[in-house]
Enzyme design. Sequence first.
Site, PDB file in Angstrom:
ATOM      1  N   HIS A  19       0.865  -1.194   0.000  1.00  0.00           N
ATOM      2  CA  HIS A  19       0.000   0.000   0.000  1.00  0.00           C
ATOM      3  C   HIS A  19       0.892   1.232   0.000  1.00  0.00           C
ATOM      4  CE1 HIS A  19      -3.700   2.176   2.010  1.00  0.00           C
ATOM      5  NE2 HIS A  19      -3.050   2.968   1.160  1.00  0.00           N
ATOM      6  N   HIS A  21       1.440   4.715  -2.627  1.00  0.00           N
ATOM      7  CA  HIS A  21       1.030   5.460  -3.823  1.00  0.00           C
ATOM      8  C   HIS A  21       2.255   6.124  -4.431  1.00  0.00           C
ATOM      9  CE1 HIS A  21      -3.328   5.286  -2.666  1.00  0.00           C
ATOM     10  NE2 HIS A  21      -2.799   5.187  -1.461  1.00  0.00           N
ATOM     11  N   HIS A 196      -9.596   0.924  -1.056  1.00  0.00           N
ATOM     12  CA  HIS A 196      -9.540   1.710   0.178  1.00  0.00           C
ATOM     13  C   HIS A 196     -10.947   1.740   0.760  1.00  0.00           C
ATOM     14  CE1 HIS A 196      -5.697   3.063  -1.350  1.00  0.00           C
ATOM     15  NE2 HIS A 196      -5.525   3.938  -0.374  1.00  0.00           N
ATOM     16  N   GLU A 199     -11.334   3.820   6.109  1.00  0.00           N
ATOM     17  CA  GLU A 199     -10.332   4.773   6.623  1.00  0.00           C
ATOM     18  C   GLU A 199     -11.104   5.966   7.211  1.00  0.00           C
ATOM     19  OE1 GLU A 199      -7.938   6.689   3.655  1.00  0.00           O
ATOM     20  OE2 GLU A 199      -6.492   7.474   5.121  1.00  0.00           O
ATOM     21  N   ASP A 275       1.804   4.197   2.658  1.00  0.00           N
ATOM     22  CA  ASP A 275       0.749   5.018   2.052  1.00  0.00           C
ATOM     23  C   ASP A 275       1.328   6.098   1.133  1.00  0.00           C
ATOM     24  OD1 ASP A 275      -1.869   5.570   1.491  1.00  0.00           O
ATOM     25  OD2 ASP A 275      -2.391   6.403   3.437  1.00  0.00           O
ATOM     26  N   ASP A 276       1.565   7.312   1.641  1.00  0.00           N
ATOM     27  CA  ASP A 276       2.135   8.416   0.845  1.00  0.00           C
ATOM     28  C   ASP A 276       3.368   8.928   1.588  1.00  0.00           C
ATOM     29  OD1 ASP A 276      -0.116   9.222  -1.327  1.00  0.00           O
ATOM     30  OD2 ASP A 276      -1.053   8.568   0.538  1.00  0.00           O
TER      31      ASP A 276
HETATM   32 ZN   LIG Z   1      -3.721   4.802   0.403  1.00  0.00          ZN
END
Ligand SMILES: [Zn+2]
Length: 316
Positions: A19, A21, A196, A199, A275-276
Amino acid sequence: MRPFPNPHEPWAQDKAELHMHLEGCLEPDLWNKFQRKHSYLDIAPVTTVTYPFTDLSSFLAWRYQGDRLLNDEEDFFDLTWRYVQRALDNHIVYAELFFDPQAHTARGVSLDTVMSGIIRALRQAEQRYGWTARLIPNILRDHPLRTAEDDLAHLEAYGDWIVGVGLDSRELPYPPRLFRHLFDQVRRKGWHVVAHAGEEGPASYIWQALDELGAERIDHGIHAMDDPVLMGRLKIDRIPLTICPWSNKRLGVTTDLSIYYKLFHEGLVLTINSDDPAYFSSYLNANFELISPYFPPDALQQLIKNSFVASFRTDF
Ligand SMILES: [Zn+2]
């Protein structure tokens, strides 16, 4: 980041990441380089402390501004190559990488430009380091469905590089059910499905992702905690949750860092992810470091094993 005194600690061990991006790897120096290169006057340069976001929506406003800086093949190469370098630093040996086709095609950047830059970096990583990754394009909930269909049709030309299709961007007010028809097509093309959900959205969005989209992994899924029946379903069907602790902390999804061990202790298949990472200043090892006080050593080992087991590669 702490040093690596013990080869058995998770930060020194081989891991997969599921996961992450690619657009979230736009570190400040790349942001500023592309901002100058493409002469953007309406986007200011950044520093590592520039981002004042507090929730998913305010974070995405920054992320989508950064996405606009990515315009040519070299930009996508640089972005992907940056992740490869960070992956090597973090002992990541395999990754399934998200990217958002519509974030670029909606601005007139061709999908071939995006793909050629990403794939050139991945080929170079494989040749130079034996490092491998596959790609998961995400459908943006808040973009027109028609553009997702166009992009997915185009992506069929990239064959084995694409391992699955996901669903991302702000969850509310876009329940997974809205995308059922699209994911029927995705499954018919033979791609895996992830989404997703849970969240910022409720547990019902996780149910919909499973039952209406056919999701095989849930990205985040924290709000499963609110629904004991759903917890049982995730456990029995061994549906992995791709958890991103620093992202959750920075975006206020949870302030309780013991929640991850509670989910793990209930028998769910958790994986740890970044994630990011450029926006949260936290690549994978920093996420392991954040949760490690709450997990006994054998549980941390299981999280590492889960990262491979939950991947779509069949040879782990
Ligand atoms: Zn994400």
